[in-house]
Design a protein around this motif. Structure first.
Motif, PDB file in Angstrom:
ATOM      1  N   ASP A  20     -30.039 -57.971  25.800  1.00  0.00           N
ATOM      2  CA  ASP A  20     -29.374 -58.921  24.311  1.00  0.00           C
ATOM      3  C   ASP A  20     -27.403 -59.073  25.029  1.00  0.00           C
ATOM      4  N   ALA A  21     -27.230 -58.053  26.097  1.00  0.00           N
ATOM      5  CA  ALA A  21     -25.809 -58.055  25.924  1.00  0.00           C
ATOM      6  C   ALA A  21     -25.214 -58.935  27.743  1.00  0.00           C
ATOM      7  N   LEU A  22     -26.580 -59.331  28.736  1.00  0.00           N
ATOM      8  CA  LEU A  22     -26.160 -60.650  29.635  1.00  0.00           C
ATOM      9  C   LEU A  22     -25.401 -61.659  29.145  1.00  0.00           C
ATOM     10  N   PRO A  23     -25.364 -62.016  27.908  1.00  0.00           N
ATOM     11  CA  PRO A  23     -24.463 -63.431  27.891  1.00  0.00           C
ATOM     12  C   PRO A  23     -23.300 -63.186  27.628  1.00  0.00           C
ATOM     13  N   ALA A  24     -22.706 -62.126  27.118  1.00  0.00           N
ATOM     14  CA  ALA A  24     -21.236 -61.745  26.732  1.00  0.00           C
ATOM     15  C   ALA A  24     -21.023 -60.819  28.561  1.00  0.00           C
ATOM     16  N   TRP A  25     -21.838 -60.743  28.816  1.00  0.00           N
ATOM     17  CA  TRP A  25     -21.077 -59.683  30.405  1.00  0.00           C
ATOM     18  C   TRP A  25     -21.002 -61.357  31.479  1.00  0.00           C
ATOM     19  N   LEU A  26     -21.792 -62.201  31.348  1.00  0.00           N
ATOM     20  CA  LEU A  26     -21.423 -63.262  31.911  1.00  0.00           C
ATOM     21  C   LEU A  26     -20.414 -63.693  31.705  1.00  0.00           C
ATOM     22  N   HIS A  27     -20.124 -63.945  30.602  1.00  0.00           N
ATOM     23  CA  HIS A  27     -18.244 -64.811  30.065  1.00  0.00           C
ATOM     24  C   HIS A  27     -17.725 -63.978  30.371  1.00  0.00           C
ATOM     25  N   PHE A  28     -17.979 -62.847  30.464  1.00  0.00           N
ATOM     26  CA  PHE A  28     -16.407 -62.027  31.084  1.00  0.00           C
ATOM     27  C   PHE A  28     -16.379 -62.437  32.403  1.00  0.00           C
ATOM     28  N   TYR A  29     -17.398 -61.790  33.142  1.00  0.00           N
ATOM     29  CA  TYR A  29     -17.529 -62.294  34.331  1.00  0.00           C
ATOM     30  C   TYR A  29     -17.299 -63.612  35.075  1.00  0.00           C
ATOM     31  N   ASN A  30     -17.841 -64.589  34.486  1.00  0.00           N
ATOM     32  CA  ASN A  30     -16.968 -65.968  34.818  1.00  0.00           C
ATOM     33  C   ASN A  30     -15.547 -65.888  34.374  1.00  0.00           C
ATOM     34  N   HIS A  31     -15.389 -65.614  33.054  1.00  0.00           N
ATOM     35  CA  HIS A  31     -14.404 -66.145  32.782  1.00  0.00           C
ATOM     36  C   HIS A  31     -12.742 -65.119  32.806  1.00  0.00           C
ATOM     37  N   HIS A  32     -13.318 -63.852  33.210  1.00  0.00           N
ATOM     38  CA  HIS A  32     -11.964 -62.812  32.696  1.00  0.00           C
ATOM     39  C   HIS A  32     -11.934 -62.351  33.890  1.00  0.00           C
TER      40      HIS A  32
END
Length: 298
Positions: free
Chosen positions: A263-275
């Protein structure tokens, strides 16, 4: 404001070659009698590549000044060990495609599932083993010798060569049908962001050598390339992403179950790509290299 000799040199050049003769030329001498001989340069490079020795150690072995060794290493661009491949000892050969979608890297990395209550990364081996047995009893999973088994999560990853924007999905296998499904969805995901995929680079895994994979690439009009056998460095961008993935998501904190980690993967991918600032693209987030993308700072 120059000497007569310099003015005469320029005039002679212009008379002989015209405007082309007035272009700046290197001041490097035609002959350098004190330059380090090629045979010595080869020995210096061999000791640097194979033994990872510094200028002082190399100079001591070859009986030459350390300053000379350092000058040779700088000239050959191997004065920093970070520029040398850890496995082969050869200089790193970096490349980058000039626009998003020109090439995407695909691969599969594996993470052991987490037993209910946590695993050995944050708990003792004894407690982790007890949690694994309890989880295996609940799921009914058994391995060799009827031993409890918690299974493996297969993370199918895709990364764009130019922008380093990443896409990932978690599955229970690495079969060709699963890999091609990930490819289709990732291509659609990139298309939503204005990126048209032209080529895909993979290793020589069985799912990437299958007829299904070849037919899918042909259907999507994507050129498929494979790395040379036993040369994971060719696919180094996604291999490095896997290390970042492990440090930033899989092992960064305590997870009480596999589902909690998933469940934590989508949020981490967003952080990696955007921030997350990426050192290979000037300290900026990967999404900044996708042009005309609305809301990419959100």
């Amino acid at each position: 404001m120059v000497s007569p000799r310099t003015a005469k040199k320029w005039a002679d050049r212009y008379r002989a070659e015209g405007p082309a003769g007035m272009v700046d030329r290197t001041s490097r001498p035609h002959i350098s009698p004190t330059r380090t001989p090629p045979q010595v340069v080869k020995k210096i490079m061999a000791l640097r590549w194979r033994r990872r020795l510094g200028p002082v150690q190399i100079g001591g072995r070859l009986a030459i000044p350390a300053s000379t060794v350092h000058a040779v290493l700088v000239r050959c661009q191997i004065n920093r060990l970070s520029r040398i491949d850890r496995v082969t000892g050869e200089p790193l050969r970096r490349y980058e495609h000039d626009h998003p979608g020109s090439l995407i890297h695909v691969d599969v990395t594996k993470f052991a599932n987490i037993p209910d209550g946590g695993g050995h990364k944050f708990l003792s081996r004894q407690q982790s083993r007890a949690n694994a047995i309890a989880t295996a009893h609940r799921t009914g999973e058994r391995g060799k010798g009827h031993r409890p088994r918690i299974g493996i999560a297969y993370l199918h990853t895709v990364i764009d060569d130019h922008s380093r924007v990443a896409y990932a999905e978690i599955h229970s296998d690495e079969k060709s049908q699963t890999a091609t499904g990930v490819l289709r969805r990732s291509v659609a995901w990139f298309a939503e962001r204005g990126v048209s995929v032209e080529r895909v680079l993979s290793d020589n895994g069985s799912c990437y050598r299958s007829h299904t994979w070849r037919e899918t690439c042909a259907e999507l009009e994507i050129t498929h390339k494979r790395t040379r056998p036993y040369r994971p460095q060719t696919n180094g961008k996604i291999e490095r992403f896997h290390r970042t993935l492990g440090d930033g998501w899989a092992y960064t904190r305590f997870y009480a179950s596999t589902q909690e980690r998933n469940d934590a993967l989508p949020a981490w991918l967003h952080f990696y790509n955007h921030h997350r600032a990426h050192s290979a693209i000037g300290g900026k987030p990967p999404v900044t290299r996708l042009t005309n993308l609305p809301g990419h700072h959100s």
